[in-house]
Motif scaffolding. Structure first.
Motif, PDB file in Angstrom:
ATOM      1  N   SER A 109       1.139  10.330  -3.397  1.00 27.42           N
ATOM      2  CA  SER A 109       0.409  10.924  -2.276  1.00 27.42           C
ATOM      3  C   SER A 109       1.255  11.947  -1.532  1.00 27.42           C
ATOM      4  O   SER A 109       0.720  12.805  -0.827  1.00 27.42           O
ATOM      5  N   ASN A 123       0.811  -1.210   0.000  1.00 27.58           N
ATOM      6  CA  ASN A 123       0.000   0.000   0.000  1.00 27.58           C
ATOM      7  C   ASN A 123       0.849   1.266   0.000  1.00 27.58           C
ATOM      8  O   ASN A 123       0.323   2.363  -0.151  1.00 27.58           O
ATOM      9  N   SER A 145       0.759   5.480  -3.319  1.00 29.83           N
ATOM     10  CA  SER A 145      -0.211   4.824  -2.456  1.00 29.83           C
ATOM     11  C   SER A 145      -1.401   4.331  -3.281  1.00 29.83           C
ATOM     12  O   SER A 145      -1.726   4.893  -4.328  1.00 29.83           O
ATOM     13  N   GLU A 165      -4.362   4.406  -1.985  1.00 30.21           N
ATOM     14  CA  GLU A 165      -5.487   5.227  -1.533  1.00 30.21           C
ATOM     15  C   GLU A 165      -5.697   6.393  -2.488  1.00 30.21           C
ATOM     16  O   GLU A 165      -4.748   7.026  -2.937  1.00 30.21           O
ATOM     17  N   ASN A 166      -6.961   6.673  -2.786  1.00 25.02           N
ATOM     18  CA  ASN A 166      -7.278   7.794  -3.669  1.00 25.02           C
ATOM     19  C   ASN A 166      -7.243   9.089  -2.869  1.00 25.02           C
ATOM     20  O   ASN A 166      -8.127   9.368  -2.069  1.00 25.02           O
ATOM     21  N   LYS A 167      -6.170   9.863  -3.080  1.00 22.74           N
ATOM     22  CA  LYS A 167      -6.030  11.143  -2.384  1.00 22.74           C
ATOM     23  C   LYS A 167      -6.090  12.272  -3.397  1.00 22.74           C
ATOM     24  O   LYS A 167      -5.367  12.265  -4.395  1.00 22.74           O
TER      25      LYS A 167
END
Length: 382
Positions: A216, A193, A235, A237-239
């Motif tokens: 990110s 991740n 990452s 994760e959608n930032k």
């Protein structure tokens, strides 16, 4: 591996010649039949580099690799800074090299893995880590082979891609690095991740954001005002926002954090020089946030292309130097005076200025040659 180099007499000879002329030393015959003079000089060079880059290795029993591996290694200071950002259970360095980054970055992890295709180099690293009392899983494989065979997931993956092509020329675009980051980014993010990549200090930030959608965070790391690394964090994760940090290690200056893209919305006011002049450090200049830094600290710029800032009252925590200065006429500059000379957005370079005015370099005082919107100006520290 390297046991002959660790012989007490050999080590005494190495330590006795730390300041010797290495070219002259290479012309001599080794006093030890089992150790060549090239191997001895390699260890001397290693200790010399360690003195300035990673002094934690100046311990008994440490073996140093060839010069190129030393040059490509991170410094202890930048590695220590990065180590404070990362933590987890499993860590892997896919391009470990001499292992300086891995040694520090992995300190907050329970399970550590180092991948390195140069078997001899990896053996040196394993020996040194054992000497230092650090444990890891040492994997002698090509990165591509490891990724093809790997079935594990990792909390953090770290890479420091090679930045030279087959002709030993420096390269900067991600597709020209080894490994090709654009080619393997999906694979990396499928097994972790968080992927952390060290890149050249010359790489363009807008280019990075345009080709790597998973960024990110971006860290611009300078050491004593010399930008050493641009480090990106990928990452899953959608930032929506990319956090950027500028740091200047061992300077006593504050860091500066901003959101990528803020510069496009920022505006600067302009003014003639006031009491204080602000000079951003090189990590801030690398970030290209020339208007944002003005807006965030309530400072006015002297000129669109000068990147000097000014205010009547002192603004603390500025990421750079703050000097109390006043305009001076060139006629009042006396020969043989000593100054640190800064020239930006000005026709003459510092060396040309020194020659023209007969000045000495150094000391505690500054002369800035630059431009405001009204034209060329010279500022002298008070």
């Amino acid at each position: 591996m390297g046991n002959k180099l660790l012989n007490k007499e050999v080590q005494n000879y190495i330590n006795a010649n730390l300041n010797a002329d290495l070219h002259a030393l290479l012309m001599k015959k080794s006093p030890f039949p089992e150790v060549s003079m090239q191997e001895i000089v390699q260890q001397i060079k290693g200790k010399q580099v360690a003195e300035r880059k990673f002094p934690f290795l100046l311990k008994k029993g440490i073996i140093f690799p060839p010069q190129l591996n030393l040059e490509q290694s991170s410094s202890e200071k930048t590695a220590l800074y990065k180590s404070k950002i990362l933590k987890g259970s499993t860590f892997i360095d896919l391009t470990s090299g001499f292992g300086i980054d891995a040694y520090y970055l992995s300190q907050n992890f329970d399970h550590v893995n180092l991948v390195e295709q140069n078997t001899e180099l990896l053996e040196i690293v394993e020996h040194n880590w054992n000497t230092l009392g650090r444990q890891a899983n040492f994997i002698s494989k090509k990165l591509e082979d490891f990724l093809n065979q790997n079935q594990e997931r990792f909390d953090v993956i770290y890479l420091d891609p090679a930045r030279r092509d087959q002709q030993k020329n420096k390269v900067f675009l991600l597709e020209d690095l080894s490994p090709d980051i654009l080619e393997i980014q999906e694979t990396l993010l499928s097994i972790s991740n968080q992927v952390v990549i060290k890149l050249s200090p010359l790489i363009d930030l807008k280019y990075l954001v345009s080709v790597l959608p998973g960024i990110s965070r971006i860290e611009i790391i300078a050491l004593k005002n010399d930008v050493k690394e641009v480090v990106i964090f990928l990452s899953n994760e959608n930032k929506e926002e990319i956090i950027c940090s500028c740091v200047n290690l061992e300077s006593g200056e504050s860091g500066f954090t901003f959101i990528f893209g803020e510069e496009e919305r920022a505006e600067s006011e302009y003014s003639e020089p006031e009491k204080y002049i602000y000079i951003p450090n090189n990590s801030v200049l690398k970030a290209g946030i020339f208007n944002l830094i003005s807006q965030k600290f309530g400072l006015k710029k002297l000129h669109p292309n000068s990147h000097f800032y000014t205010s009547g009252e002192k603004k603390e925590d500025f990421p750079g130097r703050i000097l109390e200065m006043e305009p001076v006429d060139s006629k009042n500059i006396k020969k043989k005076e000593q100054f640190n000379i800064i020239s930006k957005n000005y026709p003459l370079k510092p060396e040309e200025i020194k020659k023209k005015y007969g000045l000495k370099d150094g000391g505690d005082h500054y002369l800035i040659f630059t431009q405001s919107k009204k034209g060329k100006i010279i500022l002298k520290s008070v």
